[in-house]
Design a protein around this motif. Structure first.
Motif, PDB file in Angstrom:
ATOM      1  N   GLU A   5     -68.175  31.003 -12.278  1.00  0.00           N
ATOM      2  CA  GLU A   5     -69.056  30.844 -11.117  1.00  0.00           C
ATOM      3  C   GLU A   5     -70.250  29.935 -11.443  1.00  0.00           C
ATOM      4  N   ALA A  59     -65.491  35.719 -14.946  1.00  0.00           N
ATOM      5  CA  ALA A  59     -65.668  35.248 -13.572  1.00  0.00           C
ATOM      6  C   ALA A  59     -67.094  34.733 -13.355  1.00  0.00           C
ATOM      7  N   TYR A  60     -68.063  35.401 -13.928  1.00  0.00           N
ATOM      8  CA  TYR A  60     -69.461  34.968 -13.819  1.00  0.00           C
ATOM      9  C   TYR A  60     -69.653  33.598 -14.466  1.00  0.00           C
TER      10      TYR A  60
END
Length: 154
Positions: free
Chosen positions: A87, A83-84
């Protein structure tokens, strides 16, 4: 700079680790590769990865001796890590599957142009337009297999 099809161009780059005041050796290749490829300050990436390590749920493989910091490695298979990366604007591309053998090596002719964080055996490395950016040449003379890479999109 030029390279043949089976060699790599290498630039020594610690991702800003030393300039940020970090000392000694560390298993921080994931942090370093992200800082280089994403053009972010090393401390910013380090802090975010350390936070992710601190908040991830304990797995059956965790032991009491295991430390949770960005200095000693990151489990890049965790959902919070993926997810990072999304992002930050990266997209994952696998280059190997079970039984496929090595199809992409850590050389310019086999990787796309752009800002990449490549996953190789027990290591992650930034590759920018075919140039390895790391604190050592990890290409194994063009023989190192790439398991997959995160490519930054604008």
């Amino acid at each position: 700079m030029s390279e043949s099809n089976n060699t790599s161009v290498f630039v020594s780059n610690d991702g800003g680790r030393k300039a940020a005041g970090y000392q000694g050796s560390a298993g921080d290749c994931v942090c370093r590769a992200i800082a280089i490829a994403a053009q972010l300050p090393y401390p910013q990436v380090y802090d975010r990865l350390a936070e992710g390590n601190l908040t991830q749920r304990k797995s059956k493989h965790d032991t009491e001796k295991r430390t949770r910091s960005a200095r000693n490695g990151i489990n890049t298979q965790r959902l919070w890590f993926k997810a990072y990366m999304v992002e930050l604007g990266f997209v994952w591309t696998p280059t190997m599957s079970i039984g496929s053998g090595c199809t992409v090596h850590l050389i310019a002719g086999e990787l796309p142009k752009g800002r990449l964080v490549c996953s190789v055996s027990r290591h992650h490395v930034a590759v920018i337009d075919g140039v390895i950016n790391d604190n050592y040449d990890c290409s194994r003379d063009g023989m190192r297999c790439v398991y997959g890479y995160w490519k930054m999109f604008d």
